[in-house]
Structures are given as structure tokens and as C-alpha cells.
Design an enzyme around this catalytic site. Structure first.
Site, PDB file in Angstrom:
ATOM      1  N   LYS A 325       2.760 -35.182  -4.002  1.00 53.86           N
ATOM      2  CA  LYS A 325       1.834 -35.508  -2.903  1.00 53.86           C
ATOM      3  C   LYS A 325       2.090 -34.669  -1.655  1.00 53.86           C
ATOM      4  O   LYS A 325       1.230 -34.578  -0.784  1.00 53.86           O
ATOM      5  CB  LYS A 325       1.890 -37.003  -2.592  1.00 53.86           C
ATOM      6  N   HIS A 330      -2.559 -37.648  -0.881  1.00 53.48           N
ATOM      7  CA  HIS A 330      -2.780 -38.805  -1.741  1.00 53.48           C
ATOM      8  C   HIS A 330      -4.269 -38.850  -2.091  1.00 53.48           C
ATOM      9  O   HIS A 330      -5.098 -39.216  -1.261  1.00 53.48           O
ATOM     10  CB  HIS A 330      -2.353 -40.078  -1.021  1.00 53.48           C
ATOM     11  N   PHE A 389      -2.471 -50.454  -3.704  1.00 55.25           N
ATOM     12  CA  PHE A 389      -2.789 -51.581  -2.831  1.00 55.25           C
ATOM     13  C   PHE A 389      -3.373 -52.692  -3.709  1.00 55.25           C
ATOM     14  O   PHE A 389      -4.087 -52.430  -4.678  1.00 55.25           O
ATOM     15  CB  PHE A 389      -3.850 -51.183  -1.803  1.00 55.25           C
TER      16      PHE A 389
END
Lengths: 409, 85
Positions: A325, A330, A389
Site C-alpha cells: 500500500k 488503499h 471496516f
């Protein structure tokens, strides 16, 4: 259970417009993060992103075709075309026409959404384009790939935020392993760099203001990226019979939910997902030589992921760990797919991509994060981690294919 | 605008408690705050006072926000910065 070969790769990323170009820049550890450029910047405070500026829709699609394709679908189609050609399939191959298409999407057609809302709220009274809805629907990239390549298999989108690409590949892996299909195009796509998205991410206060430094002491947040990666997965015997180039074998998939915090990573959940992936591949921790980390460059992710890795693997047998990353940012729904592609190529070339921008490795993480540049290493098996998430974790397990050993056995 | 009272009200609402139970010394974490509660509180303060409060979840300093008094201090600093020199 049938075995699954990875026989084709395609990518569009901030680091390059093909899988090969992306891999070369990832290997060089040369970051693709740069100053943010957007047509509208109202309330945007974040100055950086990893954007695929070099991507030219005109090089791939007619003007008429472009009116039905959000950027997220354009990336996905271009990556899918490359992957299919790379796998050596000719157009209209009747076996390819039966292929499944499983595409991970974090947020979907955000450019269409942002442009349309701008017309509604910013330029009051203007209507929106008639194809607004089919352009921004989450399944658009999967559907557009199926239409572009004439694929009639089980085709759908997978949404698990930052783990979408890994979940998509994992589900396609199971479909082939269980005999539901013989060929699948699986991966992820995201084109999330818009005014509205950046304002939203800034409100979470976890974006870096300069660059992404995974596992570094001075890391200060994540940087948004965009792109797509698509893998051609193929039933093993079929791939061998047609003499396909096999990059690596996909051997396991482990996924679970933390059922805890909405945004904070969970060490126990991450550990369990890695263990599940290894169990599904009948691998023990001592067989894993490389972990392609989720490694977002946030304070929380990198320390929690490091603790999880150190809990799963013996202290004297820690695998090499790196995050790509620092180069790609991302890419949300595409991240897991781009990282699966990098893990596949790491096994194929026996070469570990470095953790770019990690000039000051954080001792507290306690891992060898390959900070000094790409490293040649003997790699038997590898994991690729994705933690999303919503507490959704997905881990893929890969094995290097040794043609000599396999033919001799 | 009474800063102290306003922050107490915002924290009380976030915790679904009565404002009379919230004092400067109230410890946020012990009262049930998690990292998202902190972000939501900061946002509520920004809305109420029309200011920007510079809090970064990647900054270890965010952990120094332990009590209601710490948040009040943060608001006072942000309001000072907004005033002309």
C-alpha cells in the site's frame, strides 16, 4: 475438492496500466502516491491520493460505450480483458463463455454518484444522465465484464469494504473447488477518488496528509487509491491439460466477522481468519514463508495486524511480511485483488515485494517487513490478508507451483 | 456561548446520560467511550461552535483526550485560534 490454478492476471493501478507494469513498480517500491487532482475539491483537505492518471478511457472504449461505463467498470473491463488474454484464451472460447465472474467492490460508481449529485445540488435544475443508475450500481463492473467478454456463468458483486477483492476471489475459489464451475474471473475494482468520498474519509480522521508508510514508526494514516485487478482461476487438471502457464495455486480461503467494533481492527478476528485460511489449505503456520499484509499505514491496523501475525506464527519461524500500500495506496474493494495478484507473482518469481516508504520500521511491530527493497527468498506458501471496516476479515492462501516436482510426482 | 456546559451536553448525549452526571473530571473511556464516540463528539462540537478541531486518529496524542475537561481544553484552543490576532 478440486485444485485451483491461477492462470491469468490483469490489472489497472496507479502504478501501471497492466499487471506487469504494476508488479514492476511494486517491486521497485516506487510510490504512486502523489498530489490529488480532481475536477471539484470543495471541502477537500486531504492533499494526496494514488490515482491512475495515465489511464485513458479512449484507448479502450468508444465514446458511445463510455456513456454507460463508470470509471470503476472501465478499470474492471480493461483488467479482465488483460487477464483473459494472459491466460491464453481466444475470444469466443466456448469453455470461457461458461465462466463465473465475481468482482469485489467497496463503494462502486462514485464518480457517477458525485457528478450526478453535483448536478442536482450544485447546479440546481439540471437533470442527470439516463444511465446514472446502471452506471453506479454495485454489480456494474461484474455485469460489464460479462457483457464485454460474453461470459454466461454465475456473475455477481461482493461487498465487504476493504476485503471485497479477497472475498470475491475466495468465493470463486470455492465455486471451482466444489465443482460449480471450471473457470472464473475474480478480483476487485474501485474508483473512489471523488470530492465526496475524500470529504467522507477525512471525517474519519485517518487519512495521511503526505504518504502511506506501512509498519513505520512515523506512519500517519492511509492514502486512498484506485484501480482493479482480475485473476483467472481455473480447475487444475483442465489448466494442466491445456498446458496453461500456472502462476501459482490458490489453496485456501478463511473469512470471518469480528462482531465487535465498526472501524477498529480486532486481533482475535485477524488471527482466526489467518488460521481458517491455513486450515482450509491443510497448511500449518510453519509452512508459510510470506504474508502479504493488509498494512494500511494507520496507527491501529499495523500494530494490531503485527500482533496477530506474531500470535499465529512461532517467534523463530516468523514469515516475511510486506505491504504494497506504500506504492498503491488503499484501493478499497480492489486492494485485496491487487494484493492477491502481488502474492501470486511473489510465489511465481520467488521474490518478495518490499514495504515502500517504511524507512523507519516500527520495532513495536516486531516483524521483518522487507523495508530495504525486494528480496529473493524461497517461498513455498503465502497468505494475503484483508481486514475491512465492519469487522470483516478475508485471508487467501497460495502455494508456489514447482513444475519439476509436480511432473516428477 | 458557555463552552463548558455545551461540551458537557454533547458528551451526555453521546453517552445517553443526564448532563448533571457529567463533570470536567468525567473519564471518557470509563464512561463507555470508544474511538468512534470521540470522533462523533468532535464533529458535534465543530457543528455547534462552527469551528474546525484538529484531531487525527493516527496521532498518538489523541489518546491524551481522557476526560471531558481535556475536550473542553481542545475546544478553547480551537476557538482561540479562530479569533483575529
Amino acid at each position: 475438492m478440486r485444485r485451483v490454478a491461477i492462470t491469468g492476471l490483469g490489472a489497472v493501478s496507479p502504478a501501471g496500466l497492466t499487471a506487469a507494469a504494476t508488479w514492476q513498480r511494486v517491486l521497485a517500491g516506487q510510490t504512486a502516491i502523489g498530489p490529488l487532482r480532481l475536477p471539484r475539491m470543495e471541502d477537500v483537505t486531504c492533499p494526496v491520493a494514488a490515482q491512475a492518471h495515465a489511464f485513458d478511457p479512449d484507448a479502450h472504449f468508444s465514446a458511445k460505450r463510455q456513456t454507460s461505463l463508470d470509471r470503476v467498470s472501465q478499470f474492471a473491463i480493461v483488467a479482465a480483458r488483460e487477464a483473459v488474454a494472459d491466460a491464453g484464451f481466444l475470444p469466443k472460447d466456448p469453455d470461457l463463455a461458461k465462466a463465473d465472474v465475481v468482482i469485489g467492490i467497496g463503494v462502486g460508481g462514485m464518480n457517477t454518484l458525485d457528478d450526478s449529485f453535483h448536478r442536482i445540488y450544485g447546479e440546481r435544475g439540471r437533470g442527470v444522465h439516463p444511465l446514472t443508475i446502471p452506471k453506479l450500481m454495485t454489480n456494474a463492473p461484474a455485469s460489464q465484464i460479462s457483457m464485454d467478454l460474453g461470459l454466461h456463468g454465475n456473475t455477481f458483486a461482493v461487498a465487504s469494504a476493504c476485503a471485497s477483492g479477497s472475498h470475491a476471489i475466495g468465493l470463486a475459489f470455492r465455486a471451482i473447488a466444489h465443482g460449480d464451475c471450471d473457470i472464473a474471473l475474480a478480483g476487485g475494482s474501485e474508483a473512489c477518488i471523488t470530492n465526496g468520498t475524500l470529504v467522507g474519509w477525512s471525517a474519519l480522521r485517518i487519512l495521511s496528509r503526505d504518504t502511506c508508510r506501512p509498519f513505520a514508526r512515523n506512519r500517519n494514516g492511509l492514502v486512498l487509491g484506485e484501480g482493479s485487478a482480475i485473476l483467472v482461476l481455473e480447475e487444475w487438471e483442465r489448466a494442466v491439460a491445456r498446458n496453461a502457464r500456472i502462476y501459482a495455486e490458490l489453496v485456501g480461503f478463511g473469512a470471518n466477522a469480528d462482531a465487535g467494533d465498526l472501524t477498529s481492527p480486532d486481533q482475535a478476528g485477524a488471527e482466526a481468519a489467518m488460521r481458517r485460511a491455513m486450515a482450509s489449505a491443510s497448511l500449518t503456520p510453519s509452512a508459510i514463508d510470506y504474508v502479504n499484509a493488509h498494512g494500511t499505514g494507520t496507527l491501529m491496523n499495523d500494530i494490531v495486524e503485527s500482533r496477530a501475525i506474531r500470535a499465529v506464527f512461532a517467534a523463530d519461524r516468523l514469515p516475511l511480511v510486506s505491504s504494497i500500500k506504500g506504492v498503491l495506496g488503499h484501493c478499497l474493494g480492489a486492494a485485496g485483488a491487487l494484493e492477491a495478484l502481488a502474492t501470486t507473482l511473489a510465489l511465481y518469481h520467488q521474490l518478495v515485494p518490499p514495504t515502500a516508504n517504511c524507512t523507519e520500521p516500527d520495532e513495536e511491530c516486531g516483524l521483518d517487513v522487507v523495508a530495504d527493497g525486494a528480496r529473493t527468498a524461497s517461498l513455498r506458501h503465502a497468505l494475503s490478508n484483508s481486514f475491512a471496516f465492519g469487522g470483516l476479515n478475508a485471508v487467501l492462501a497460495f502455494s508456489a507451483w514447482d513444475p519439476v516436482k509436480s511432473h516428477g510426482g | 456561548m458557555d463552552i463548558v456546559q455545551s461540551v458537557r451536553e454533547i458528551v451526555a448525549q453521546q453517552l445517553s446520560r443526564d448532563v448533571s452526571e457529567i463533570g470536567d473530571e468525567t473519564n471518557l473511556e470509563e464512561s463507555g467511550y470508544d474511538s468512534l464516540d470521540v470522533l462523533e463528539t468532535i464533529f458535534a462540537i465543530e457543528e455547534k461552535f462552527n469551528i474546525r478541531v484538529p484531531v487525527d486518529a493516527n496521532d498518538p496524542a489523541v489518546k491524551s483526550l481522557k476526560t471531558v475537561g481535556d475536550i473542553i481544553g481542545l475546544v478553547e484552543q480551537a476557538l482561540l485560534k479562530r479569533m483575529p490576532a
